[in-house]
Design a protein around this motif. Structure first.
Motif, PDB file in Angstrom:
ATOM      1  N   ILE A 138       0.844  -1.201   0.000  1.00  0.00           N
ATOM      2  CA  ILE A 138       0.000   0.000   0.000  1.00  0.00           C
ATOM      3  C   ILE A 138       0.871   1.240   0.000  1.00  0.00           C
ATOM      4  O   ILE A 138       1.672   1.455   0.908  1.00  0.00           O
ATOM      5  N   ASP A 139       0.713   2.084  -1.035  1.00  0.00           N
ATOM      6  CA  ASP A 139       1.518   3.294  -1.174  1.00  0.00           C
ATOM      7  C   ASP A 139       0.912   4.486  -0.445  1.00  0.00           C
ATOM      8  O   ASP A 139       1.614   5.426  -0.074  1.00  0.00           O
ATOM      9  N   GLY A 140      -0.404   4.495  -0.273  1.00  0.00           N
ATOM     10  CA  GLY A 140      -1.078   5.604   0.368  1.00  0.00           C
ATOM     11  C   GLY A 140      -2.579   5.503   0.142  1.00  0.00           C
ATOM     12  O   GLY A 140      -3.049   4.714  -0.685  1.00  0.00           O
ATOM     13  N   PHE A 141      -3.328   6.316   0.877  1.00  0.00           N
ATOM     14  CA  PHE A 141      -4.788   6.292   0.773  1.00  0.00           C
ATOM     15  C   PHE A 141      -5.334   7.539   1.454  1.00  0.00           C
ATOM     16  O   PHE A 141      -4.585   8.340   2.033  1.00  0.00           O
ATOM     17  N   ALA A 142      -6.644   7.710   1.387  1.00  0.00           N
ATOM     18  CA  ALA A 142      -7.314   8.790   2.099  1.00  0.00           C
ATOM     19  C   ALA A 142      -8.567   8.231   2.759  1.00  0.00           C
ATOM     20  O   ALA A 142      -9.129   7.226   2.297  1.00  0.00           O
ATOM     21  N   VAL A 143      -8.990   8.862   3.833  1.00  0.00           N
ATOM     22  CA  VAL A 143     -10.191   8.443   4.550  1.00  0.00           C
ATOM     23  C   VAL A 143     -11.211   9.572   4.484  1.00  0.00           C
ATOM     24  O   VAL A 143     -10.920  10.709   4.880  1.00  0.00           O
ATOM     25  N   ARG A 144     -12.389   9.254   3.964  1.00  0.00           N
ATOM     26  CA  ARG A 144     -13.475  10.230   3.857  1.00  0.00           C
ATOM     27  C   ARG A 144     -14.476   9.968   4.983  1.00  0.00           C
ATOM     28  O   ARG A 144     -14.895   8.827   5.195  1.00  0.00           O
ATOM     29  N   PHE A 145     -14.853  11.042   5.726  1.00  0.00           N
ATOM     30  CA  PHE A 145     -15.802  10.864   6.829  1.00  0.00           C
ATOM     31  C   PHE A 145     -16.624  12.129   7.028  1.00  0.00           C
ATOM     32  O   PHE A 145     -16.305  13.199   6.504  1.00  0.00           O
ATOM     33  N   ARG A 146     -17.699  11.998   7.806  1.00  0.00           N
ATOM     34  CA  ARG A 146     -18.630  13.106   8.054  1.00  0.00           C
ATOM     35  C   ARG A 146     -19.109  13.042   9.497  1.00  0.00           C
ATOM     36  O   ARG A 146     -19.372  11.968  10.025  1.00  0.00           O
ATOM     37  N   VAL A 147     -19.197  14.222  10.136  1.00  0.00           N
ATOM     38  CA  VAL A 147     -19.734  14.336  11.496  1.00  0.00           C
ATOM     39  C   VAL A 147     -20.960  15.238  11.450  1.00  0.00           C
ATOM     40  O   VAL A 147     -20.934  16.315  10.831  1.00  0.00           O
ATOM     41  N   ALA A 148     -22.036  14.796  12.115  1.00  0.00           N
ATOM     42  CA  ALA A 148     -23.292  15.545  12.108  1.00  0.00           C
ATOM     43  C   ALA A 148     -23.737  15.872  13.529  1.00  0.00           C
ATOM     44  O   ALA A 148     -23.458  15.122  14.472  1.00  0.00           O
ATOM     45  N   ALA A 149     -24.426  16.993  13.651  1.00  0.00           N
ATOM     46  CA  ALA A 149     -25.113  17.371  14.882  1.00  0.00           C
ATOM     47  C   ALA A 149     -26.571  17.582  14.493  1.00  0.00           C
ATOM     48  O   ALA A 149     -26.919  18.587  13.883  1.00  0.00           O
ATOM     49  N   GLY A 150     -27.411  16.617  14.799  1.00  0.00           N
ATOM     50  CA  GLY A 150     -28.779  16.666  14.310  1.00  0.00           C
ATOM     51  C   GLY A 150     -28.797  16.549  12.792  1.00  0.00           C
ATOM     52  O   GLY A 150     -28.195  15.639  12.221  1.00  0.00           O
ATOM     53  N   ASP A 151     -29.454  17.497  12.125  1.00  0.00           N
ATOM     54  CA  ASP A 151     -29.511  17.489  10.659  1.00  0.00           C
ATOM     55  C   ASP A 151     -28.356  18.257  10.031  1.00  0.00           C
ATOM     56  O   ASP A 151     -28.236  18.309   8.805  1.00  0.00           O
ATOM     57  N   ARG A 152     -27.502  18.858  10.857  1.00  0.00           N
ATOM     58  CA  ARG A 152     -26.414  19.689  10.337  1.00  0.00           C
ATOM     59  C   ARG A 152     -25.115  18.898  10.222  1.00  0.00           C
ATOM     60  O   ARG A 152     -24.775  18.110  11.096  1.00  0.00           O
ATOM     61  N   THR A 153     -24.395  19.138   9.152  1.00  0.00           N
ATOM     62  CA  THR A 153     -23.045  18.601   9.007  1.00  0.00           C
ATOM     63  C   THR A 153     -22.066  19.590   9.631  1.00  0.00           C
ATOM     64  O   THR A 153     -21.991  20.746   9.202  1.00  0.00           O
ATOM     65  N   PHE A 161      -3.343   9.784   3.925  1.00  0.00           N
ATOM     66  CA  PHE A 161      -2.338   9.084   4.721  1.00  0.00           C
ATOM     67  C   PHE A 161      -1.204   8.605   3.828  1.00  0.00           C
ATOM     68  O   PHE A 161      -1.430   8.227   2.675  1.00  0.00           O
ATOM     69  N   VAL A 162       0.001   8.616   4.373  1.00  0.00           N
ATOM     70  CA  VAL A 162       1.181   8.113   3.668  1.00  0.00           C
ATOM     71  C   VAL A 162       1.927   7.160   4.598  1.00  0.00           C
ATOM     72  O   VAL A 162       1.719   7.180   5.813  1.00  0.00           O
ATOM     73  N   PRO A 163       2.821   6.311   4.059  1.00  0.00           N
ATOM     74  CA  PRO A 163       3.590   5.411   4.924  1.00  0.00           C
ATOM     75  C   PRO A 163       4.377   6.189   5.968  1.00  0.00           C
ATOM     76  O   PRO A 163       4.926   7.253   5.690  1.00  0.00           O
ATOM     77  N   TRP A 164       4.418   5.630   7.167  1.00  0.00           N
ATOM     78  CA  TRP A 164       5.110   6.266   8.292  1.00  0.00           C
ATOM     79  C   TRP A 164       6.377   5.479   8.605  1.00  0.00           C
ATOM     80  O   TRP A 164       6.316   4.339   9.050  1.00  0.00           O
TER      81      TRP A 164
END
Length: 203
Positions: A138-153, A161-164
Motif C-alpha cells: 500500500i503506497d497511500g490512501f485517504a479516509v473520507r468521513f462526516r460528522v453531524a449534529a442533528g440534521d447539520r453537518t 495518509f502516507v507510509p510512516w
C-alpha cells in the motif's frame, strides 16, 4: 548448509508485512498508543468539539490471510447536542497499491461508538480490506468521513495518509513479535532473551 538455511528462515520470519501510516495534514495530535493523528475542530463558535483520527497500519489477518487496514477515530463533544460520526459516509479513497489506483472501499467491519453525547468522547475503530498481498504494497490512501449534529453537518473531511517510517525511531526500545519470532527496530540479527530473534524492522 543447515545453519545457512536456518538463517534464511529466521530472516524472512523476522521481516514483518506490517506497514504503518501517518496523516499527511493536520498532524497535531496522537491516538491511543502514540500513533500520529490528524485533529480537526468541529464547526461552531466556540467549536463544538474535535475529531482525531489515526492508523495502526495494515497487515495480514491470521484468520483468512487477507490484508486489513485500520483507522481509529475519537469524537470529542464539548458542545450541548449529540454528535454522530456517520458510519454510512466512511470510505477509503485515493487508494494506491504498488503504483496503481484502486476503487474506493467501504469498511469491512466497524467496532465502537459512533455517537458522542455532550461532555463525552466516542471511540470508533474501522477496518478496510484493500486488495493487497501485504501491508507494504500500500503506497497511500485517504479516509473520507462526516460528522453531524442533528440534521447539520459540522465536519465533512477527506484525510490523506502516507507510509510512516518514524516507527523505528519512536519504538526504538520496544520488542515486537511476528510469526513466532521477535524483531527490534534498529537492531541486528541475533539471539535475544527468551526464544526468538530480533533485527531491524523491514521497510
Amino acid at each position: 548448509m543447515r545453519p545457512l538455511l536456518l538463517a534464511v528462515v529466521f530472516l524472512f520470519a523476522g521481516c514483518s508485512s506490517h506497514r504503518f501510516f501517518t496523516p499527511r495534514e493536520n498532524q497535531n495530535g496522537t491516538g491511543p498508543g502514540g500513533f500520529p493523528a490528524a485533529v480537526y475542530p468541529l464547526a461552531g463558535s466556540p467549536p463544538a468539539g474535535e475529531v482525531r483520527l489515526w492508523s495502526r497500519g495494515a497487515d495480514r489477518t491470521e484468520a483468512d490471510d487477507a490484508v486489513e487496514l485500520h483507522i481509529g477515530f475519537e469524537l470529542e463533544n464539548s458542545g450541548t447536542e449529540p454528535l454522530v460520526l456517520d458510519a454510512t459516509a466512511l470510505q477509503c479513497d485515493a487508494l494506491w497499491i504498488e503504483g496503481l489506483q484502486q476503487a474506493p472501499l467501504a469498511p469491512s467491519r466497524v467496532s465502537g461508538q459512533t455517537e458522542a453525547r455532550p461532555g463525552a468522547t466516542a471511540s470508533l475503530d474501522v477496518w478496510f480490506r484493500p486488495p493487497a498481498e501485504t501491508g507494504h504494497a500500500i503506497d497511500g490512501f485517504a479516509v473520507r468521513f462526516r460528522v453531524a449534529a442533528g440534521d447539520r453537518t459540522v465536519l465533512a473531511q477527506t484525510t490523506p495518509f502516507v507510509p510512516w517510517h518514524g516507527w523505528d525511531r519512536w519504538h526504538d526500545d520496544r520488542y515486537f513479535w511476528y510469526g513466532g519470532y521477535g524483531y527490534r527496530p534498529h537492531g541486528y540479527w541475533g539471539p535475544m532473551l527468551g526464544w526468538g530473534w530480533y533485527g531491524r524492522y523491514c521497510h
